[in-house]
Write an enzyme that holds these catalytic residues in place. Sequence first.
Site: not given
Length: 474
Positions: A387-388
Amino acid sequence: MSNDVSLRVKAQRLGGKLSAMVLPNLGAFMGWGILTALGIWLSNDMLKAFISPVLTYLLPLLIAISGGKMIYGEKGAVIGAFTTMGVIIGADISMLLGAMIIAPLSAWLLKKLDAVVEPLIPVGFELLIGNLTVALLGAVIAIIGCVWIAPAITSLSAVFSAGVSTLENNNLLPLTAIFIEPAKVLFLNNAIGQGILTPLGTTQLNEFGKSVLFLLESNPGPGLGILLAYCFFGKGNAKANAYGASIIHFFGGIHEIYFPFILMNPLTVLAAIAGGITGTFLFTLFNVGLVGVSSPGSIVTIMMMASAGDQLLILLAVLASTAVSFLVAAVIVKHSKQNDEDVNKNLKEAAKQMESLKGKKSRISSVFEEKEAVTDFRTVKRIVYVCDAGMGSSAMGASVIAKRLRKAGITDITVEHARVMELPDPKADIIVTHVSLRQVAHEKQPDIKIISIEDYLNAPEYDELVNSIKAARS
């Protein structure tokens, strides 16, 4: 791709890099916050003795080590920490922002210098010359940081602090929700929280001992109100998923889980803005704040980081922002003319919107995207969920996949979570990510199977992945 979208994508990626420097060190930030709160509350001189040294030296150096390592491994960490001492010595405020700037920059310059020098090093002199490049370049940058960069950042921080003070003095700080809440839905929360609010909030700690800025982006109230509106008035999968999402959002602090609920009915962003304005208005009215970063944005971490005596008032403000957000969202969701089929369809369309809003392709890829080679599911040993930030949603998704693998009797596969910017991972057999980051993951590691999901909790792709592995092994 428009310039507007390009800037948005760049801001999101910048936020990912900023969070990569801050998030690994959150334990130290929280530990410092706890010692600060206890020292002030108990009026204990020993505990108070931790406050200034940790804020001045330890936290910026930890950020510098993470930032330098992100660019150039251990050598980058060393030169990043060394050069950060230059901006620390040259300033009279905490140099968190200075560390975020000078550490990655010095590591990048060292990487470029090594690329030129290393081929010219005589055999047997590698260790000597390798260390000399770090020493000489680090010394030069440290001096530059002390003489020029530190005063520049101090002046910039003073301008930002004056701007924040102007907003507070004129009761305009609540209006920042007009920008913060929609930006969060575009996955710019890291750019806002780690890149802007954390350095500014830390600067305020020197003067006030706490900062309301740590509450602006982390307040879970606006998102919770929207999820509760779907719990009571939603339809189809949206209503079913909202219950679990509410708990994970409020107590787990994973705000990304409510973003699709806004995107499938964009008018609900008004509820988030209204809740954000309410919460920030009450935070400023009550004169409350946190003594450190609250990340993830869980009510648990917020209560832990709250300044002594502020807990009850902060909780009241969070609940008030939840109530306002719920009332606005309830009207929007209740009067929505979508039927169950439309709602389920819009959940998928929301994922597409997240791709287009961030400059990605406008289509959702197939579950198993065909690359140069077809994955042999019999040989899968390591799955990486990215994810980010590499912590919140990816940690949750990795846990879901691991549990489903164990339930299927598959215990020899490792499921890990990481930042998408840490790819490529040479040991990964399969990468799982949200559709909004699929293209970034593909750009980083184009030769591996990537599975795109839309629903963090109940994605059908999870079961399809497990069934594919189980069938291949049978």
